[in-house]
Design a protein around this motif. Structure first.
Motif, PDB file in Angstrom:
ATOM      1  N   PRO A   4       0.938  -1.182   0.353  1.00  0.00           N
ATOM      2  CA  PRO A   4      -0.156   0.078   0.180  1.00  0.00           C
ATOM      3  C   PRO A   4       0.671   0.858   0.272  1.00  0.00           C
ATOM      4  CG  PRO A   4      -0.650  -1.770   1.343  1.00  0.00           C
ATOM      5  CD  PRO A   4      -0.058  -2.300   0.826  1.00  0.00           C
ATOM      6  N   SER A   5       1.654   1.096   0.715  1.00  0.00           N
ATOM      7  CA  SER A   5       2.581   2.574   0.976  1.00  0.00           C
ATOM      8  C   SER A   5       3.105   2.992  -0.660  1.00  0.00           C
ATOM      9  CB  SER A   5       3.665   2.218   1.963  1.00  0.00           C
ATOM     10  OG  SER A   5       5.076   0.724   1.809  1.00  0.00           O
ATOM     11  N   GLU A   6       3.532   1.830  -1.063  1.00  0.00           N
ATOM     12  CA  GLU A   6       4.332   1.730  -2.394  1.00  0.00           C
ATOM     13  C   GLU A   6       3.480   2.704  -3.667  1.00  0.00           C
ATOM     14  OE1 GLU A   6       5.431  -1.621  -3.814  1.00  0.00           O
ATOM     15  OE2 GLU A   6       6.537  -2.055  -2.468  1.00  0.00           O
ATOM     16  N   ALA A  52      -2.114  -0.372   9.932  1.00  0.00           N
ATOM     17  CA  ALA A  52      -2.392  -0.767  11.194  1.00  0.00           C
ATOM     18  C   ALA A  52      -0.930  -1.783  11.507  1.00  0.00           C
ATOM     19  CB  ALA A  52      -3.979  -1.368  11.326  1.00  0.00           C
ATOM     20  N   HIS A  53      -0.900  -2.463  11.012  1.00  0.00           N
ATOM     21  CA  HIS A  53       0.143  -3.442  11.186  1.00  0.00           C
ATOM     22  C   HIS A  53       1.274  -2.632  11.382  1.00  0.00           C
ATOM     23  CE1 HIS A  53      -0.037  -3.506   6.590  1.00  0.00           C
ATOM     24  NE2 HIS A  53       1.720  -4.404   7.280  1.00  0.00           N
ATOM     25  N   ARG A  54       1.925  -1.422  10.493  1.00  0.00           N
ATOM     26  CA  ARG A  54       3.026  -0.293   9.980  1.00  0.00           C
ATOM     27  C   ARG A  54       3.292  -0.056  11.089  1.00  0.00           C
ATOM     28  NH1 ARG A  54       5.024  -2.518   5.090  1.00  0.00           N
ATOM     29  NH2 ARG A  54       3.384  -1.637   3.184  1.00  0.00           N
ATOM     30  N   GLU A  58       4.313   5.670  10.270  1.00  0.00           N
ATOM     31  CA  GLU A  58       3.713   5.228   8.838  1.00  0.00           C
ATOM     32  C   GLU A  58       1.640   4.875   8.520  1.00  0.00           C
ATOM     33  OE1 GLU A  58       4.649   1.501   6.537  1.00  0.00           O
ATOM     34  OE2 GLU A  58       6.996   1.411   6.989  1.00  0.00           O
ATOM     35  N   ARG A  59       1.689   4.702  10.162  1.00  0.00           N
ATOM     36  CA  ARG A  59       0.404   4.529  10.121  1.00  0.00           C
ATOM     37  C   ARG A  59      -0.368   6.422  10.018  1.00  0.00           C
ATOM     38  NH1 ARG A  59       1.100   0.887  14.645  1.00  0.00           N
ATOM     39  NH2 ARG A  59       0.634   2.498  16.175  1.00  0.00           N
ATOM     40  N   ARG A  60       0.432   7.397  10.976  1.00  0.00           N
ATOM     41  CA  ARG A  60       0.558   8.273  10.759  1.00  0.00           C
ATOM     42  C   ARG A  60       0.050   9.100   9.302  1.00  0.00           C
ATOM     43  NH1 ARG A  60       3.108   9.702  15.136  1.00  0.00           N
ATOM     44  NH2 ARG A  60       5.107   9.973  13.825  1.00  0.00           N
ATOM     45  N   MET A  61       1.117   8.937   8.713  1.00  0.00           N
ATOM     46  CA  MET A  61       0.460   9.045   7.141  1.00  0.00           C
ATOM     47  C   MET A  61       0.243   8.999   6.500  1.00  0.00           C
ATOM     48  SD  MET A  61       3.161  10.996   5.227  1.00  0.00           S
ATOM     49  CE  MET A  61       4.550  11.405   5.850  1.00  0.00           C
TER      50      MET A  61
END
Length: 186
Positions: A4-6, A52-54, A58-61
């Protein structure tokens, strides 16, 4: 499938505009389907549940991106807010709160519409309200067509700002008509 972050835009996009976020050209007339499609794609990638598992950062971002995506989508999908935003990007303040100057013909039209609204309210006439709402929808469509020309073709920010102020009046009156209709129904 990509992480997802990609799929999320690079952080430097934060300094760019909403059109860039959605991969759209900076124009008044946009491809609504492309906006909708890109919105769902970005929202899916940024959704906090997917992160959620990050780590906390990363969750904030992802939460920040989800918020920015929602804001951009709301702004771009509505013609009036999109036009105001385009003008802001060009450094033009619509100054709607301070600049209420309108051409005489539009001032006369405003008075006629206001009188029609008052008459329909006083007569408790839903058909008259419907007729006024139809006139306002036609005026809005005409103003949107004018904005497309002024912003996308002529690049005339001054004229577009005047049209935006006109659209703002039409939108407010449309809300008043809807409120009057609701009052009659209750």
């Amino acid at each position: 499938m990509s992480e997802p972050s990609e799929l999320l835009p690079d952080a430097d996009l934060y300094s760019r505009d909403h059109f860039a976020l959605f991969g759209l050209p900076r124009r008044f007339e946009i491809d609504d389907r492309a906006l909708e499609s890109r919105y769902h794609e970005l929202q899916s990638a940024a959704h906090p549940d997917r992160h959620a598992h990050r780590p906390e950062q990363e969750r904030r971002m992802s939460m920040q991106w989800a918020t920015r995506i929602n804001e951009g989508y709301r702004l771009l999908r509505a013609p009036l807010t999109r036009a105001r935003y385009l003008l802001e990007l060009e450094g033009m303040d619509v100054a709607a709160e301070n600049n209420t100057a309108m051409p005489a013909d539009f001032l006369m039209q405003q008075m006629e519409w206001r009188e029609a609204l008052d008459e329909a309210r006083n007569a408790r006439d839903p058909e008259a309200l419907d007729a006024l709402a139809a006139k306002l929808r036609a005026a809005r469509r005409e103003a949107e067509a004018r904005l497309a020309k002024e912003l996308d073709v002529e690049r005339d920010a001054v004229a577009a700002a005047a049209t935006v102020r006109r659209m703002m009046f039409i939108a407010r009156l449309g809300e008043d008509v809807a409120e009057a209709h609701e009052t009659l129904e209750n």
